[in-house]
Design a protein around this motif. Structure first.
Motif, mmCIF file in Angstrom:
data_model
loop_
_atom_site.group_PDB
_atom_site.id
_atom_site.type_symbol
_atom_site.label_atom_id
_atom_site.label_comp_id
_atom_site.label_asym_id
_atom_site.label_seq_id
_atom_site.Cartn_x
_atom_site.Cartn_y
_atom_site.Cartn_z
ATOM 1 N N VAL A 24 -0.266 -0.971 6.081
ATOM 2 C CA VAL A 24 -1.178 -0.377 7.058
ATOM 3 C C VAL A 24 -2.066 0.674 6.400
ATOM 4 O O VAL A 24 -3.270 0.721 6.636
ATOM 5 N N PHE A 25 -1.472 1.508 5.564
ATOM 6 C CA PHE A 25 -2.216 2.596 4.917
ATOM 7 C C PHE A 25 -3.179 2.054 3.863
ATOM 8 O O PHE A 25 -4.278 2.558 3.705
ATOM 9 N N GLY A 26 -2.740 1.033 3.128
ATOM 10 C CA GLY A 26 -3.598 0.397 2.136
ATOM 11 C C GLY A 26 -3.824 1.196 0.869
ATOM 12 O O GLY A 26 -4.695 0.877 0.071
ATOM 13 N N LYS A 27 -3.071 2.242 0.688
ATOM 14 C CA LYS A 27 -3.174 3.098 -0.497
ATOM 15 C C LYS A 27 -1.771 3.277 -1.082
ATOM 16 O O LYS A 27 -0.774 3.101 -0.404
ATOM 17 N N PRO A 28 -1.684 3.652 -2.351
ATOM 18 C CA PRO A 28 -0.356 3.893 -2.938
ATOM 19 C C PRO A 28 0.360 5.051 -2.249
ATOM 20 O O PRO A 28 -0.267 6.038 -1.866
ATOM 21 N N LEU A 29 1.648 4.909 -2.085
ATOM 22 C CA LEU A 29 2.490 5.954 -1.504
ATOM 23 C C LEU A 29 3.289 6.619 -2.616
ATOM 24 O O LEU A 29 3.664 5.977 -3.586
ATOM 25 N N ILE A 30 3.561 7.896 -2.458
ATOM 26 C CA ILE A 30 4.327 8.643 -3.450
ATOM 27 C C ILE A 30 5.580 9.162 -2.768
ATOM 28 O O ILE A 30 5.523 9.673 -1.648
ATOM 29 N N GLY A 31 6.725 9.026 -3.450
ATOM 30 C CA GLY A 31 7.989 9.421 -2.852
ATOM 31 C C GLY A 31 8.809 10.345 -3.721
ATOM 32 O O GLY A 31 8.423 10.675 -4.841
ATOM 33 N N GLY A 32 9.966 10.715 -3.188
ATOM 34 C CA GLY A 32 10.807 11.675 -3.882
ATOM 35 C C GLY A 32 12.170 11.174 -4.270
ATOM 36 O O GLY A 32 12.972 11.949 -4.778
ATOM 37 N N GLY A 40 8.778 0.228 -2.116
ATOM 38 C CA GLY A 40 7.352 0.010 -1.968
ATOM 39 C C GLY A 40 6.448 1.179 -2.266
ATOM 40 O O GLY A 40 5.236 1.073 -2.105
ATOM 41 N N MET A 41 6.999 2.300 -2.691
ATOM 42 C CA MET A 41 6.153 3.417 -3.084
ATOM 43 C C MET A 41 5.737 3.229 -4.540
ATOM 44 O O MET A 41 6.437 2.590 -5.315
ATOM 45 N N LEU A 42 4.610 3.806 -4.903
ATOM 46 C CA LEU A 42 4.105 3.663 -6.265
ATOM 47 C C LEU A 42 4.914 4.478 -7.259
ATOM 48 O O LEU A 42 5.311 3.977 -8.306
ATOM 49 N N THR A 87 5.798 -3.137 -9.688
ATOM 50 C CA THR A 87 5.307 -4.115 -8.710
ATOM 51 C C THR A 87 4.105 -3.555 -7.950
ATOM 52 O O THR A 87 3.081 -4.227 -7.794
ATOM 53 N N VAL A 88 4.228 -2.316 -7.478
ATOM 54 C CA VAL A 88 3.148 -1.681 -6.721
ATOM 55 C C VAL A 88 1.973 -1.367 -7.642
ATOM 56 O O VAL A 88 0.813 -1.552 -7.269
ATOM 57 N N MET A 89 2.275 -0.903 -8.842
ATOM 58 C CA MET A 89 1.222 -0.582 -9.804
ATOM 59 C C MET A 89 0.342 -1.810 -10.063
ATOM 60 O O MET A 89 -0.889 -1.733 -10.036
ATOM 61 N N LYS A 90 0.970 -2.959 -10.272
ATOM 62 C CA LYS A 90 0.220 -4.198 -10.511
ATOM 63 C C LYS A 90 -0.577 -4.606 -9.275
ATOM 64 O O LYS A 90 -1.713 -5.058 -9.384
ATOM 65 N N ALA A 91 0.025 -4.455 -8.094
ATOM 66 C CA ALA A 91 -0.654 -4.846 -6.852
ATOM 67 C C ALA A 91 -1.943 -4.055 -6.635
ATOM 68 O O ALA A 91 -2.909 -4.573 -6.067
ATOM 69 N N PHE A 92 -1.976 -2.796 -7.081
ATOM 70 C CA PHE A 92 -3.168 -1.970 -6.937
ATOM 71 C C PHE A 92 -4.085 -2.059 -8.161
ATOM 72 O O PHE A 92 -5.112 -1.386 -8.207
#
Length: 111
Positions: A24-32, A40-42, A87-92
C-alpha cells in the motif's frame, strides 16, 4: 503493528501486516528487529539481546547494592547489527556500493 485486527476482530501478526503495508505504501519500510525485516522491511538495526541482558544485569546489581532506582540512568543500546533484506532491496532496484555492505547482515524474506 501490534493490536491491528482483521475484519473478524482477530489480531494480525507482523508477518501478515508488513507485506500489505509495503504494498500500500509503495516505499521501503525500515524496522528495528530482524523478524520485521524478514517480513518485508528493507532494513534496520537489530538490537543485541546480549547487550540488553548485560545492561539490565548491571542496573539490577546497582539497585541491589542500594543505588536508588531513580538514580540509575536510562540507557540506550550502543551496539546493534545492521540488516538489509535483499529480497526487498532487489524489488526496489536498489544497488548499493559494496563498501556500504561491509558489516551488514544480508537476509531474505521469510517464507
Amino acid at each position: 503493528m501490534h493490536g491491528t485486527k482483521d475484519d473478524n476482530g482477530y489480531n494480525l501478526t507482523d508477518k501478515q501486516i508488513l507485506p500489505k503495508l509495503a504494498d500500500v505504501f509503495g516505499k521501503p519500510l525500515i524496522g528495528g528487529n530482524k523478524l520485521s525485516i524478514q517480513y518485508g522491511m528493507l532494513c534496520g538495526m537489530a538490537q543485541s539481546v546480549q547487550e540488553q541482558g548485560f545492561t539490565a544485569a548491571k542496573m539490577l546489581l546497582k539497585a541491589m547494592q542500594g543505588t536508588p532506582v531513580s538514580s540509575i540512568p536510562i540507557t540506550r543500546n550502543q551496539l546493534g547489527k545492521p540488516i538489509i533484506n535483499v529480497t526487498v532491496m532487489k524489488a526496489f532496484g536498489i544497488k548499493p556500493k559494496p563498501i556500504l555492505l561491509k558489516g551488514v547482515q544480508l537476509i531474505e524474506n521469510a517464507p
